[in-house]
Design a protein around this motif. Sequence first.
Motif, PDB file in Angstrom:
ATOM      1  N   GLU A   1      19.515  36.835  31.986  1.00 23.68           N
ATOM      2  CA  GLU A   1      18.062  36.639  31.907  1.00 23.68           C
ATOM      3  C   GLU A   1      17.327  37.694  32.730  1.00 23.68           C
ATOM      4  O   GLU A   1      16.338  38.266  32.282  1.00 23.68           O
ATOM      5  N   TYR A   2      17.825  37.942  33.932  1.00 21.49           N
ATOM      6  CA  TYR A   2      17.176  38.899  34.820  1.00 21.49           C
ATOM      7  C   TYR A   2      17.263  40.316  34.250  1.00 21.49           C
ATOM      8  O   TYR A   2      16.267  41.032  34.170  1.00 21.49           O
TER       9      TYR A   2
ATOM     10  N   ALA B   1      15.009  40.741  31.304  1.00 24.15           N
ATOM     11  CA  ALA B   1      13.603  40.863  31.713  1.00 24.15           C
ATOM     12  C   ALA B   1      13.311  42.277  32.210  1.00 24.15           C
ATOM     13  O   ALA B   1      12.292  42.875  31.843  1.00 24.15           O
TER      14      ALA B   1
ATOM     15  N   ASP C   1       9.618  43.071  31.489  1.00 24.87           N
ATOM     16  CA  ASP C   1       8.983  41.802  31.864  1.00 24.87           C
ATOM     17  C   ASP C   1       9.220  41.570  33.356  1.00 24.87           C
ATOM     18  O   ASP C   1      10.007  40.724  33.763  1.00 24.87           O
TER      19      ASP C   1
ATOM     20  N   GLY D   1       8.394  38.086  34.627  1.00 26.76           N
ATOM     21  CA  GLY D   1       9.477  37.146  34.352  1.00 26.76           C
ATOM     22  C   GLY D   1      10.639  37.338  35.310  1.00 26.76           C
ATOM     23  O   GLY D   1      11.229  36.372  35.794  1.00 26.76           O
ATOM     24  N   ALA D   2      10.981  38.590  35.594  1.00 26.88           N
ATOM     25  CA  ALA D   2      12.054  38.876  36.544  1.00 26.88           C
ATOM     26  C   ALA D   2      11.694  38.357  37.932  1.00 26.88           C
ATOM     27  O   ALA D   2      12.549  37.848  38.664  1.00 26.88           O
TER      28      ALA D   2
END
Length: 141
Positions: free
Chosen positions: A39-40, A43, A48, A51-52
């Motif tokens: 996810e990181y 992002a 993003d 988001g990160a």
Amino acid sequence: MRKTLLQSMWMALCLCVLALAGCATSEGAASQFDRKVYEYSAAIRWGDFEGAWTLVDPEYRKAHPLSDMEMERYKQVQIAGYRDLATQTLPDGDVVREVEIEVVNRHSLAQRQTRYTEHWHYDPVAKQWWLMVGLPDLWED
């Protein structure tokens, strides 16, 4: 007989769905780590940064808040590459990752590479992996 076969198939499907749901809720810290790192990195790769930032430890965010100007700086770059160079699990269970990031300046189109060290910690109370350092400093060079 056809009705019984359909009922049996439906029951088997329901049991499979319940079994998969049970697997998802008992997800271990290692697989949670893989998901959180994905996810990181996604992002970061997609730009993003807000988001990160949500994946950074809340205490770190409180102690080192990002200003609007700092967040705007991230909009000036495009991430062209994000590679994991090395990953090490520390004795206390934390994980350190050395990452290489390819950065392109959106205005000058100059491309360069920078390294960034991620330090991840599992919070057993929140049942969450947190990045213990801030977002990468893409301007340190």
